[in-house]
Design a protein around this motif. Structure first.
Motif, mmCIF file in Angstrom:
data_model
loop_
_atom_site.group_PDB
_atom_site.id
_atom_site.type_symbol
_atom_site.label_atom_id
_atom_site.label_comp_id
_atom_site.label_asym_id
_atom_site.label_seq_id
_atom_site.Cartn_x
_atom_site.Cartn_y
_atom_site.Cartn_z
ATOM 1 N N ARG A 19 14.196 3.062 2.225
ATOM 2 C CA ARG A 19 15.126 3.458 3.284
ATOM 3 C C ARG A 19 15.328 2.323 4.276
ATOM 4 O O ARG A 19 16.437 2.108 4.777
ATOM 5 N N SER B 19 0.829 -1.204 0.000
ATOM 6 C CA SER B 19 0.000 0.000 0.000
ATOM 7 C C SER B 19 0.863 1.253 0.000
ATOM 8 O O SER B 19 0.368 2.354 -0.146
ATOM 9 N N LEU B 20 2.167 1.089 0.148
ATOM 10 C CA LEU B 20 3.071 2.247 0.057
ATOM 11 C C LEU B 20 3.764 2.259 -1.298
ATOM 12 O O LEU B 20 4.829 2.847 -1.452
ATOM 13 N N ASP C 169 11.364 4.086 12.912
ATOM 14 C CA ASP C 169 10.875 5.418 12.557
ATOM 15 C C ASP C 169 10.382 5.440 11.122
ATOM 16 O O ASP C 169 9.322 5.991 10.819
ATOM 17 N N GLU C 170 11.152 4.827 10.252
ATOM 18 C CA GLU C 170 10.756 4.840 8.851
ATOM 19 C C GLU C 170 9.472 4.044 8.644
ATOM 20 O O GLU C 170 8.604 4.423 7.869
ATOM 21 N N PHE C 171 9.345 2.938 9.373
ATOM 22 C CA PHE C 171 8.128 2.139 9.273
ATOM 23 C C PHE C 171 6.925 2.973 9.722
ATOM 24 O O PHE C 171 5.865 2.955 9.119
ATOM 25 N N GLN C 172 7.132 3.736 10.789
ATOM 26 C CA GLN C 172 6.040 4.568 11.289
ATOM 27 C C GLN C 172 5.733 5.729 10.356
ATOM 28 O O GLN C 172 4.594 6.151 10.250
ATOM 29 N N ASN C 173 6.770 6.253 9.706
ATOM 30 C CA ASN C 173 6.547 7.382 8.801
ATOM 31 C C ASN C 173 5.602 6.995 7.683
ATOM 32 O O ASN C 173 4.747 7.771 7.286
ATOM 33 N N GLY C 174 5.781 5.797 7.149
ATOM 34 C CA GLY C 174 4.929 5.353 6.053
ATOM 35 C C GLY C 174 4.955 6.295 4.875
ATOM 36 O O GLY C 174 3.932 6.540 4.254
ATOM 37 N N SER C 175 6.117 6.871 4.553
ATOM 38 C CA SER C 175 6.186 7.722 3.367
ATOM 39 C C SER C 175 6.518 6.835 2.176
ATOM 40 O O SER C 175 6.861 5.666 2.322
ATOM 41 N N SER C 176 6.432 7.401 0.993
ATOM 42 C CA SER C 176 6.650 6.580 -0.196
ATOM 43 C C SER C 176 8.108 6.130 -0.307
ATOM 44 O O SER C 176 8.428 5.218 -1.047
#
Lengths: 334, 458
Positions: free
Chosen positions: A300, A59-60, A288-295
């Motif tokens: 990363r 979904s990302l 942190d990156e998992f929580q960010n959920g940015s594209s």
């Protein structure tokens, strides 16, 4: 004469190429073994990764392929550079502010406070490395003497063995909540020398990588050649000298095998502990990156995974080299 | 990391800058901060913006404060961090300082001098639930559903699940979170019972008599948990509702703006001990946060795009720019493509958003009583006393006045501190039409069809 030369030429002409052929043959085969095959393996992996990645839709967005990860490596490095510039500006502003305050209030002693910006990816790597090495060294300092004592004394072994057997299989992360609470309770100074989070990670790492070293050291010490022990007895070596001259040199290979196992455990445990407790380091970066959920997050995280893997590999190689250096047993291998 | 400090200090002393004077922003009356190096915690949500802005725009540094900002894993870790001193202060759920002071969950004296924002949450359901809800929702002429959507539309779905013997699971972020109360409010207004707590019996799951079972999930994990099918819907702050739209995994059905227009949201929490030990620092932190909130709402939200850019950095909220911008710049996207104007979706300063009103604290207390977290009746005065213990308009006023004195703000931007009693006028904009008057909490609790009433105890 003529014929002999001819013969010699014939012989040399016949023999030399064979030698060089042999040599190049050996070279080629070792080149294939050491360079071409690993390279082929890596290329095949990259290809497989690339193809698989394109077929996984999250979904990302798509699962990151090698190109996306490379791009993120660059982005992370750029971020690091930018952060260093910001740091510079931070200190300059602080100098100004301090100077200004001194002008107003001459009794004020200016202080420089550490940069408060975010830790970059490179900072996180260093943090993790420092933590794992500190935890590991602490474990070494405890485990080796303990292992030697257990190895030398049967009664002690019988007393401590059950404890080791029970604690050894405990999942590293089960320790984490206990360690966190205990450190919080005991380490309550207003101006701590090291951060609490660092201490928590370190102790968790220590607790988990203690056991392989204790066991290996004990086994190594207990299994010393009877002849050597007898020599020591004949010479009536005092206990400490016995350990120093007979036990240690004889059990070094086993001790180092234990250390190598432990370092591997330590590195794995540290990343997991950092993820769970949000302590600074590569694990926190991943979470942190998992929580960010940015594209960009997945790429990363993949970049971090590769770095974690490479560092783990290098740590293992480092230990192996060290093991070969100090051990008389040169047969220790991969 | 402390081990780095020596290296950095050295680097700093090498990087000597040529000093020239700039106009000091710090007042003469207000002393220098007692503690200059501070660490603040936050959860990855857009309403942490005042902290990020105060840092990035140098408002903290103007106060002589050197602040480190750290993301926390969940609300529990964050609260513990503030209590044990690992954090000096944090972006908190309004219910956290109140519940901590009261002793529900962890007992600790936490106060707030600064309310962080109004609105900013939404309730999202999974695509499958949305399909089942849709037939129950009236449509506008253009075919889009009429908003606000009430939980009445969800009720038949929940009843069907119940009849099939399947639990209807939903997520919220913390037992005393705004989101828990908002979700409960919305559900109960639509006739769905969200369940009672019974702390005196050791039941803190909040699922007694429940039609919909609510459980705790940290905000950033909400979309992933919904996607995994563990929950069918959730109430969370932004950007985690818009993220569901972008990821195509869920549909936000209602915002908290529609459940209660201009409801108080997060607060900035510190321990009482911190405020007493470092009074100047406390006022200075409040000043910096007020300036950040003003900046966020300045010129009709003109700074929002820049704020979104800052928040999308991986060390703050970290979600994509577009996802954060969707709600931060005055719009909200419900079903994919159905983007509507909600200019006040996130309010940081307008309408006295940052002033810590006692009545805001009391509303949270009424909901704690309504759902059984406060197990016994309490007199109105008890509500007021507790609110006054936690909410500290006195510190806020000191900060605001010194800003006015330095002409960094004007008096008309704040409530009139001479006459302000800390109670908002009775508020009317609730989805069920019930009026809230903070002066009469017991009378308010009586008005709800679902919820504990006076004399009731589980």
């Amino acid at each position: 004469m003529n014929t002999t030369t001819v013969n010699a030429e014939k012989i040399s002409g016949f023999k030399l190429p064979q030698l060089s052929e042999l040599l190049t043959g050996a070279l080629v085969s070792s080149a294939i073994r050491l360079v071409a095959l690993p390279l082929a393996g890596i290329l095949a992996f990259l290809l497989l990764w690339s193809i698989t990645a394109q077929n996984i839709d999250t979904s990302l967005g798509k699962f990151p392929g090698p190109a996306a990860v490379m791009e993120q490596f660059n982005a992370l490095y750029d971020e690091h550079q930018r952060s260093r510039e910001k740091e510079q500006a931070f200190y300059e502003r602080q100098e100004k502010r301090n100077a200004e305050r001194v002008a107003k209030d001459p009794s004020y002693e200016p202080r420089i406070r550490a940069y408060t910006g975010k830790e970059t990816f490179l900072d996180q790597i260093i943090t993790s490395l420092v933590t794992v090495m500190s935890g590991f060294l602490l474990a070494v300092a405890i485990a080796i003497p303990l292992g030697i004592a257990i190895g030398l004394s049967k009664p002690l072994n019988n007393a401590i063995n059950p404890i080791i057997q029970v604690f050894k299989p405990v999942s590293p992360l089960a320790w984490l909540p206990l360690v966190t609470m205990v450190v919080s309770a005991l380490y309550a100074t207003p101006d701590p020398v090291v951060a609490k989070s660092f201490l928590v990670s370190l102790i968790t790492v220590t607790l988990c990588c203690l056991w392989p070293m204790v066991i290996n050291t004990a086994v190594g010490v207990a299994g010393i050649d009877k002849d050597l022990v007898n020599v020591s007895k004949v010479l009536r070596l005092p206990a400490l000298r016995h350990v120093q001259k007979i036990v240690l040199p004889a059990s070094v290979p086993m001790i180092f095998t234990g250390m190598r196992l432990s370092l591997g455990v330590a590195w794995m445990v540290l990343i997991a502990a950092e993820m769970l407790a949000q302590n600074p380091g590569l694990g926190k970066f991943v979470w942190d990156e998992f929580q960010n959920g940015s594209s960009n997050s997945l790429a990363r995280i993949m970049a971090a995974v590769l770095v974690i893997g490479v560092i783990g590999f290098l740590l293992d190689r480092g230990m192996l080299t060290l093991q070969k250096l100090v051990s008389w047993d040169k047969s220790a291998n991969q | 990391m402390s081990w780095k400090k020596p290296v950095k200090t050295l680097a700093a002393s090498l990087a000597l800058a040529v000093g020239f004077t700039i106009t000091p922003a710090s007042g003469k009356e207000l002393g220098y901060p007692e503690k200059e190096e501070l660490t603040f915690g936050f959860i990855k949500l857009t309403d942490m913006a005042p902290i990020a802005i105060a840092y990035e725009k140098g408002f903290f540094e103007d106060e002589g404060l050197y602040v480190t900002i750290e993301a926390q894993a969940n609300w529990k870790v964050l609260l513990d961090g503030v209590i044990d001193g690992r954090l000096d202060g944090a972006h908190m759920l309004a219910g956290q300082p109140i519940a901590a002071t009261m002793g529900f969950g962890t007992k600790a004296d936490i106060i707030t001098p600064f309310s962080m924002d109004l609105n900013g949450n939404g309730i999202t359901v999974s695509n499958a639930i949305w399909e089942e809800m849709k037939p129950n929702i009236p449509k506008m002429e253009d075919g889009r559903p009429v908003h606000p959507i009430k939980a009445d539309a969800l009720k038949p779905v929940v009843e069907k699940y119940k009849a099939d013997g399947k639990p209807f699971n939903m997520g919220m972020v913390f037992p005393v979170s705004t989101h828990n109360y908002e979700l409960r409010y919305w559900l109960a207004a639509g006739g769905i019972h969200p369940g009672f707590y019974a702390p005196h019996k050791g039941d803190t799951s909040g699922q007694i008599d429940a039609d919909a079972l609510l459980s705790v999930t940290p905000p950033p994990q909400m979309p992933a948990t919904l996607e995994a099918g563990t929950i069918y819907g959730y109430c969370v702050g932004e950007p985690w509702n818009q993220q569901a739209v972008f990821k195509d995994i869920g549909v936000p059905v209602v915002t908290d703006y529609e459940i209660w227009k201009d409801n108080p949201e997060k607060v900035f929490g510190i321990t009482r001990e911190f405020a007493e030990k470092y009074p100047n620092t406390t006022v200075r932190v409040t000043r910096a946060l007020i300036r950040a909130a003003m900046w966020l709402d300045e010129n009709n939200n003109a700074n929002r795009p820049e704020a979104v850019k800052i928040l999308s950095q991986s060390n703050y909220v970290g979600a994509d720019y577009d996802v954060i911008a969707n709600s931060m710049t005055g719009t909200f996207e419900y079903e994919k493509g159905d983007k509507r104007e909600v200019p006040d979706f996130n309010v940081f300063f307008r309408y006295n958003a940052t002033y810590p009103y006692y009545s805001d604290a009391i509303w949270y207390l009424t909901q704690m009583r309504r759902w059984g977290q406060i197990s016994e009746d309490k007199p109105d005065q008890w509500y007021k006393d507790l609110a006054a213990k936690v909410y500290r308009p006195d510190i806020y006023a000191a900060a605001a006045k010194s800003l006015i004195e330095e002409e960094l703000a004007t008096a008309d931007q704040f409530p009139d501190f001479e006459t302000e009693d800390g109670f908002r006028n009775p508020q009317t904009h609730f989805i069920d039409g019930i009026v809230y008057n903070g002066q009469k909490p017991n009378e308010y609790i009586e008005k709800f069809a679902i919820g504990l009433k006076s004399g009731q105890k589980l």
